[in-house]
Each structure stands twice: as C-alpha cells, then as structure tokens.
Write a protein that holds these residues in place. Structure first.
Motif, short mmCIF file in Angstrom:
data_model
loop_
_atom_site.label_atom_id
_atom_site.label_comp_id
_atom_site.label_asym_id
_atom_site.label_seq_id
_atom_site.Cartn_x
_atom_site.Cartn_y
_atom_site.Cartn_z
N LYS A 49 0.89 -1.17 0.00
CA LYS A 49 0.00 0.00 0.00
C LYS A 49 0.92 1.21 0.00
N ILE A 50 0.67 2.14 -0.93
CA ILE A 50 1.55 3.29 -1.10
C ILE A 50 0.73 4.57 -1.00
N ASP A 51 1.28 5.55 -0.32
CA ASP A 51 0.62 6.86 -0.21
C ASP A 51 0.81 7.63 -1.52
N PRO A 52 -0.28 8.02 -2.20
CA PRO A 52 -0.12 8.70 -3.49
C PRO A 52 0.50 10.11 -3.37
N GLN A 53 0.50 10.67 -2.18
CA GLN A 53 1.12 11.99 -2.01
C GLN A 53 2.63 11.88 -1.81
N THR A 54 3.03 11.00 -0.87
CA THR A 54 4.46 10.90 -0.54
C THR A 54 5.18 9.81 -1.33
N LEU A 55 4.41 8.90 -1.96
CA LEU A 55 4.94 7.74 -2.68
C LEU A 55 5.71 6.78 -1.77
N LYS A 56 5.45 6.89 -0.48
CA LYS A 56 6.09 5.99 0.49
C LYS A 56 5.18 4.79 0.77
N VAL A 57 5.80 3.63 1.07
CA VAL A 57 5.04 2.43 1.43
C VAL A 57 4.43 2.65 2.81
N ILE A 58 3.09 2.48 2.92
CA ILE A 58 2.46 2.68 4.22
C ILE A 58 2.05 1.36 4.87
N ASP A 59 1.98 0.30 4.06
CA ASP A 59 1.61 -1.02 4.61
C ASP A 59 1.98 -2.07 3.57
N LYS A 60 2.18 -3.30 4.01
CA LYS A 60 2.40 -4.38 3.05
C LYS A 60 2.02 -5.72 3.66
N HIS A 61 1.62 -6.66 2.80
CA HIS A 61 1.23 -8.00 3.23
C HIS A 61 1.79 -9.03 2.26
N ILE A 62 2.15 -10.18 2.80
CA ILE A 62 2.54 -11.30 1.95
C ILE A 62 1.26 -11.96 1.48
N VAL A 63 1.13 -12.15 0.16
CA VAL A 63 -0.06 -12.77 -0.38
C VAL A 63 0.06 -14.29 -0.25
N LYS A 64 -0.94 -14.89 0.38
CA LYS A 64 -0.89 -16.34 0.63
C LYS A 64 -2.18 -17.01 0.22
N PHE A 65 -2.01 -18.20 -0.34
CA PHE A 65 -3.14 -19.06 -0.70
C PHE A 65 -3.04 -20.30 0.18
N ASN A 66 -4.02 -20.49 1.05
CA ASN A 66 -3.98 -21.61 1.99
C ASN A 66 -2.65 -21.70 2.72
N GLY A 67 -2.07 -20.56 3.05
CA GLY A 67 -0.81 -20.56 3.79
C GLY A 67 0.43 -20.55 2.91
N TYR A 68 0.27 -20.78 1.59
CA TYR A 68 1.43 -20.79 0.69
C TYR A 68 1.58 -19.43 0.02
N GLU A 69 2.81 -18.93 -0.03
CA GLU A 69 3.06 -17.64 -0.67
C GLU A 69 2.80 -17.69 -2.16
N VAL A 70 2.20 -16.66 -2.68
CA VAL A 70 1.97 -16.56 -4.13
C VAL A 70 2.96 -15.54 -4.69
#
Ligand code: DDQ
Ligand code: CA
Length: 273
Positions: free
Chosen positions: A164-185
């Motif tokens: 997740k990126i702030d459109p004003q500052t272009l800095k990352v404000i949050d992030k998540h590892i995408v997982k399917f049934n516990g496995y990284e995608v």
C-alpha cells in the motif's frame, strides 16, 4: 465383565462419539459460514474488442466513457496511451525514453502513476494530454503492478508482497505477503482494485488471484487459459502472457488482455461448483 464394559464404553466414546461430534461440528460450521476454501472461477467472454498487437501491455485501467489507459513495456517501445475501448485505437500516445521499460499504471484524480521495470523510477502524467508531471522513486523492490481504491495505491514487485503506497508521498504505508492456503503466491504482476478486493495477474500463468488487501489472503482464483489457447489456435503464435485487468466500476465490466494480444476481452465470472 465390569471391566470389559468400561473398556467398551471408553472405546465407544473415543472412537465413535467424539469423532462424530467433531465431524458434525465441522459440518455445522461449514453450513453456517460457507466453504472455508477459496473459490475458483471460470470465465465467459461477453465482448471482444480490438487491441494493438504491438502493445506489450504492462498496465491497464478503465477511466470511464469507453476509455482505457495503458502502459506498455519493452526498451524503445515503452509508452503510456489513452485507448478507445470499442476500436482499440490509440488516441493519445506518450513515448518513454528508451532506457525505461513501462510497467504498472493507475489513475488517481487526474494523475496517472506509472512504475518501470528494474529502475526504482516512477512517472506521473496528466491524464488529459499525457504530459509528464513528475518523476519519483518508489520503495518497492521493483516496479511491476499498480492499482488504486481512489485513496491509496496498491503496488506489486514480482514477489509475493502486496504494497500500500501513499499517493502523495509515494512511500510504502503497509504491506502483506499474499498467501493461498498458507502458501506464498509469487510473481504478482498487473493489479486492479475490484469491488473491495485487489486482483492480481500472476506472471507466467493464466490465473488471476482475488486478494483481500486487509491481510493478503487469496479469496479466489480466476482461471483464464482458454483466452491464450484460443488466440494461439487462431494463429497468433507470437503472443506473450495474459496481463492487464481493468474494471468499469459504474457498469461492473471486467476487461482483460495480454502482452502483444490482438484482442481485449470483457469477461464474466462463473464459480466452479
Ligand atoms: N515483467 O513484466 C514480468 C515485470 C517484466 C517482463 C519482461 C519480459 C522480458 C522482456 C525482454 C527484455 C529484454 C531486455
Ligand atoms: Ca489494472
């Protein structure tokens, strides 16, 4: 005799009553809350539109009024373009310097944000004439996909991380590892915000993951192998992978295309039972 009936009672409790109780409990939970597993969707093509077969599509979005914006890649051929949906005609074209490889694209208000491959550089364009507003550096590992919910930018970098990126500052404000049934995608590529979810093309596959951006879990998979297979069967042997999702939030239309594909499709989803 007393001892053997005690043993029988214990046996019955642990081998029959408890398992029955557990399984009926699981069954009840399933009935009450629906299936726990992610859903799988097949697609139906409801419309086909022409698409520039020389566009190495890396970013796609719908901006209303039967108009798409598209970012294309390849060194020397990268661009940002305004495209008429019905005809596929490029109405405004902004070529990029040949040292840049265009990637994800998204629109917030009148500003088009674009990232590029293997440089941490992004560009901002005015969506009316595609003139360059600004240049920025982003904080992802690489620039692959971009999308927006009109508040924040969502970004992908070819890993399993959704940013997740702030459109004003272009800095990352949050992030998540995408997982399917516990496995990284891994290889998350072109993105789209659709009805409260983030959808991602998984690079090199004919699949789109429907992601909950709250925690990165995969809620469902859309399977689209028929599109590429049919194009190849029709003689389009030089096409590359599925890439590019756009959503018309007003009319709830979903568009998909691919790199060097001569067509862009409007699709409907059907859950596979
Ligand atoms: N990406 O879209 C997966 C991020 C990049 C695709 C790059 C495809 C290879 C192009 C060949 C590059 C020639 C130097
Ligand atoms: Ca998109």
């Amino acid at each position: 005799r007393r001892r053997s009936s005690l043993i029988l009672a214990v046996f019955l409790i642990f081998c029959v009553v408890v398992p029955l109780g557990i399984s009926s409990n699981v069954l009840w939970t399933k009935l009450k809350y629906g299936p726990v597993l992610p859903r799988i969707y097949s697609i139906e093509v409801v419309n086909e539109f022409p698409h520039d077969p020389e566009a190495f599509t890396q970013g796609l979005l719908y901006a209303g009024n039967d108009t798409l914006f598209e970012s294309t890649g390849m060194y020397g051929l990268s661009s940002v373009r305004k495209v008429a949906l019905q005809t596929g005609k490029v109405e405004v074209l902004q070529r990029m310097e040949s040292s840049y490889f265009g990637e994800g694209l998204t629109l917030v208000d009148r500003r088009l944000f674009q990232v590029t491959w293997l440089t941490k550089t992004g560009f901002i364009y005015d969506c009316y004439n595609l003139s360059k507003f600004d240049k920025f550096t982003h904080q992802m590992n690489d620039g692959w996909g971009l999308a927006t919910d009109d508040k924040v930018l969502f970004g992908s970098d070819g890993t399993s991380t959704l940013y997740k990126i702030d459109p004003q500052t272009l800095k990352v404000i949050d992030k998540h590892i995408v997982k399917f049934n516990g496995y990284e995608v891994h290889n998350l590529n072109e993105l789209e915000f659709v009805k409260g979810e983030v959808w991602a093309n998984v690079w090199g596959t004919d699949c789109i993951a429907r992601i909950s951006y709250g925690d990165g879990s995969v809620l469902g998979w859309i399977l689209l192998p028929t599109l590429r297979e049919e194009l190849i069967r029709d003689g389009n042997t030089g096409i590359d992978v599925l890439n590019g999702i756009a959503w018309d939030s007003n009319r709830n239309r979903i568009f998909v295309t691919g790199k060097l594909w001569p067509k862009l499709y409007e699709i409907k989803l059907h859950p596979i039972k």
